[in-house]
Design an enzyme around this catalytic site. Structure first.
Site, PDB file in Angstrom:
ATOM      1  CD  GLU A  59      -1.492  -2.469   1.574  1.00  8.69           C
ATOM      2  OE1 GLU A  59      -2.145  -3.466   1.197  1.00  8.69           O
ATOM      3  OE2 GLU A  59      -0.455  -2.568   2.260  1.00  8.69           O
ATOM      4  CB  THR A  87       4.679 -18.456  -1.234  1.00 11.68           C
ATOM      5  OG1 THR A  87       4.358 -17.155  -0.716  1.00 11.68           O
ATOM      6  CG2 THR A  87       3.920 -19.525  -0.449  1.00 11.68           C
ATOM      7  CG  HIS A  89       3.022 -12.689  -0.884  1.00 12.00           C
ATOM      8  ND1 HIS A  89       1.881 -12.396  -1.590  1.00 12.00           N
ATOM      9  CD2 HIS A  89       3.109 -11.757   0.093  1.00 12.00           C
ATOM     10  CE1 HIS A  89       1.295 -11.340  -1.058  1.00 12.00           C
ATOM     11  NE2 HIS A  89       2.021 -10.942  -0.034  1.00 12.00           N
TER      12      HIS A  89
END
Length: 171
Positions: A59, A87, A89
């Site tokens: 964000e 992961t 991510h």
């Protein structure tokens, strides 16, 4: 002899925005502390520093864009900590944030500083958010802890000074 343009590590007139992620707060709060202490030590008044907290690193660009577009700030310092997990991510977050912040800086013509840690381990994040800044760059022999929040604030100060010294587009 060529004309050389450089910024200096000195306070400047104008407001500084700091966008900081609340995710990994034990890390990001130390980055914020280092950035604020550096700015104030270099002559930026507390009331000239605005801090905006985001839920996570992803964000940060949205808030940085809003602050940069306001034309209220001479620099936007972005702080966060993305730590590799099980992961990939983290890789998606890091690419999105770094690319977006670079684009925001170019679009608005002001320093948007990437002070987001991209670490493989929590230990690496702790090392990059603690203690005084003992080194800059990987080519220096000194080792030890550093605070990337300090380095981000120093980069912001230097870039504000550099951009003020560069010729403006007269077209």
């Amino acid at each position: 002899m060529p004309h050389v343009y450089e910024g200096k590590l000195e306070g400047t007139r104008g407001r500084f925005a700091i966008v900081v992620s609340r995710f990994n707060p034990s890390i990001t709060s130390r980055l914020l502390e280092g950035a604020v202490e550096t700015l104030t030590a270099r002559g930026v008044a507390d009331e000239q520093i605005d801090v905006a907290w985001t839920p996570g690193a992803f964000e940060i660009p949205t808030v940085a864009e809003r602050l940069a577009a306001s034309r209220r700030y001479v620099a936007v310092i972005c702080l966060g900590a993305v730590i590799h997990g099980e992961t990939p991510h983290d890789q998606y977050i890091n690419i999105a944030v770094s690319t977006s912040l670079a684009q925001i800086g170019m679009r608005h013509g002001l320093p948007v500083i990437f002070g987001v840690l991209t670490c493989n381990t929590l230990e690496q994040a702790i090392a990059r958010s603690g203690g005084p800044s003992g080194r800059k760059g990987k080519d220096l022999a000194e080792s030890g802890f550093s605070n990337k929040g300090i380095e981000a604030a120093e980069a912001a100060l230097e870039m504000v000074g550099l951009l003020a010294r560069l010729p403006h587009n007269q077209a």
